[in-house]
Enzyme design. Structure first.
Site, PDB file in Angstrom:
ATOM      1  N   GLY A  54       0.807  -1.205   0.000  1.00 15.62           N
ATOM      2  CA  GLY A  54       0.000   0.000   0.000  1.00 15.62           C
ATOM      3  C   GLY A  54       0.841   1.256   0.000  1.00 15.62           C
ATOM      4  N   SER A  55       0.348   2.299  -0.651  1.00 15.82           N
ATOM      5  CA  SER A  55       1.026   3.596  -0.627  1.00 15.82           C
ATOM      6  C   SER A  55       0.822   4.258   0.732  1.00 15.82           C
ATOM      7  CB  SER A  55       0.486   4.485  -1.746  1.00 15.82           C
ATOM      8  OG  SER A  55       0.775   3.926  -3.010  1.00 15.82           O
ATOM      9  N   GLY A  56       1.515   5.358   0.945  1.00 20.55           N
ATOM     10  CA  GLY A  56       1.427   6.071   2.210  1.00 20.55           C
ATOM     11  C   GLY A  56       2.617   5.859   3.107  1.00 20.55           C
ATOM     12  N   HIS A  57       3.576   5.014   2.658  1.00 20.96           N
ATOM     13  CA  HIS A  57       4.771   4.714   3.452  1.00 20.96           C
ATOM     14  C   HIS A  57       6.035   5.283   2.817  1.00 20.96           C
ATOM     15  CE1 HIS A  57       2.043   2.107   5.497  1.00 20.96           C
ATOM     16  NE2 HIS A  57       1.919   1.284   4.469  1.00 20.96           N
ATOM     17  N   ASP A 110      -1.243  -8.270   1.152  1.00 27.90           N
ATOM     18  CA  ASP A 110       0.036  -8.332   0.447  1.00 27.90           C
ATOM     19  C   ASP A 110       0.450  -9.785   0.216  1.00 27.90           C
ATOM     20  OD1 ASP A 110      -0.019  -5.620   0.693  1.00 27.90           O
ATOM     21  OD2 ASP A 110       1.847  -5.426   1.800  1.00 27.90           O
ATOM     22  N   HIS A 219       0.023   1.344   9.494  1.00 31.14           N
ATOM     23  CA  HIS A 219      -1.272   1.698   8.907  1.00 31.14           C
ATOM     24  C   HIS A 219      -2.176   2.382   9.935  1.00 31.14           C
ATOM     25  CE1 HIS A 219       0.113  -1.799   6.485  1.00 31.14           C
ATOM     26  NE2 HIS A 219      -0.286  -1.013   5.500  1.00 31.14           N
TER      27      HIS A 219
END
Length: 333
Positions: A54-57, A110, A219
């Site tokens: 996921g993006s955001g990291h 994932d 998250h």
């Protein structure tokens, strides 16, 4: 919510477009399906490495695409795994005939989607070897995982395995190096404030101004417990103690230490945390051979930090020192 975005649902694609343009000397972007790959591919016959999530990291994972680290990264929506199709496309694009290592953080989506992509790759005669990063000592299970979460230790897996692939190790060799890092790396994090997912428009959890959350996930998952806000040394001790215990550090070991910012913490505070970590490990008789301080595996704009310790052998240290040239991490080049 105040963010420098346009449509909340276009954040990932617009961000990756900007990233690819900013680092066009190092990476290329494939838009449909979405992945980022090295501009200059490895020589034929070398193992390729693909990671994602996921993006955001950011800068994880696309920021670590380049020589000495990843061959491709597959970004999903914010805090959401990419589907198998882009993972397969990235795997196909970077395969140089020697197989592909998948580095997967231990989150249910994932693991499932990378596993499906690996099965599809096998049908195309592309050999894929997966490793699952699960370095977070805070919890055994969370909202997103079966078992421990994969967090900031992922950076060290990508760096060390990437160096092994770059020097020409075969797929079994690169896999074994990656797994040795996973077996010996542990992390623990803290949140001082929550982050806000753009399409949600509100903080991921409620945290009083007088409290911090120990053991937070990347998250915004709940941690082990909440405590009153305290000094940096006190909080750092609560992050480091379970890491030391889980690695069974008693003195004489060599380690690599990563103090990682969660996205909204200034570097000056991260160095205060690192100073306490180094002091504690010195008192224990543990040798800090290498260290890294900065925001590498983030959670959007969350204020907080994590402490990662890798119990390292000489080969891990040598591979950590090997050259790397990526948008977010450069060493010896």
């Amino acid at each position: 919510m105040k963010k420098l975005i346009n449509d909340p649902h276009d954040v990932v694609i617009e961000s990756v477009r900007g990233f690819a343009r900013a680092h066009a000397d190092l990476v290329t972007m494939n838009e449909d399906p979405l992945f980022v790959a090295r501009k200059e591919q490895k020589a034929a016959g070398k193992v390729a490495i693909v990671s994602g999530g996921g993006s955001g990291h950011e800068p994880l994972h696309a920021g670590f695409v380049g020589e000495g680290m990843l061959d491709a990264a597959v970004p999903g929506a914010v805090f959401t795994s990419p589907t198998p199709d882009p993972i397969l496309a990235a795997t196909r694009a970077v395969d140089r005939g020697a197989g592909v290592l998948h580095i997967v953080k231990n989150y249910t989506g994932d693991v499932m989607n990378f596993d499906t992509a690996a099965e599809l790759a096998d049908m195309e005669d592309i050999k894929v070897s997966p490793v699952i990063v699960n370095d977070d000592v805070a919890v055994e299970d969370s909202l997103y995982t079966a078992g421990r979460r994969g967090v900031a230790g992922t950076l060290l897996v990508e760096k060390i395995a990437g160096a092994a692939a770059e020097r020409g190790d075969d797929l079994d060799g690169v896999t074994n190096v990656a797994q040795r890092v996973i077996d010996n790396v542990r992390s623990m994090g803290v949140a001082l404030s929550a982050c806000t997912v753009p399409h949600a428009g509100k903080p991921s959890f409620d945290l009083d101004d007088t409290e911090v959350e120990i053991g937070i996930g990347i998250h915004g998952e709940p941690g082990r417990h909440r405590i009153p806000a305290a000094s940096a040394d006190s909080i750092t001790d609560q992050l480091l103690d379970p890491v030391i215990a889980d690695l069974n550090l008693t003195g004489g070991e060599k380690v690599i230490v990563l103090v990682n910012g969660m996205g909204g913490t200034p570097l000056s505070e991260l160095y205060i945390v690192y100073g306490r970590v180094a002091e504690r490990l010195a008192e224990l008789g543990v040798d800090v051979e290498r260290s890294l301080v900065g925001s590498y595996v983030t959670s959007l704009e969350m204020q907080g930090a994590s402490v990662t310790v890798l119990k390292a052998d000489e080969e891990m240290i040598e591979l950590f020192d090997a050259p790397a040239l990526t948008p977010a991490y450069r060493k010896g080049m």
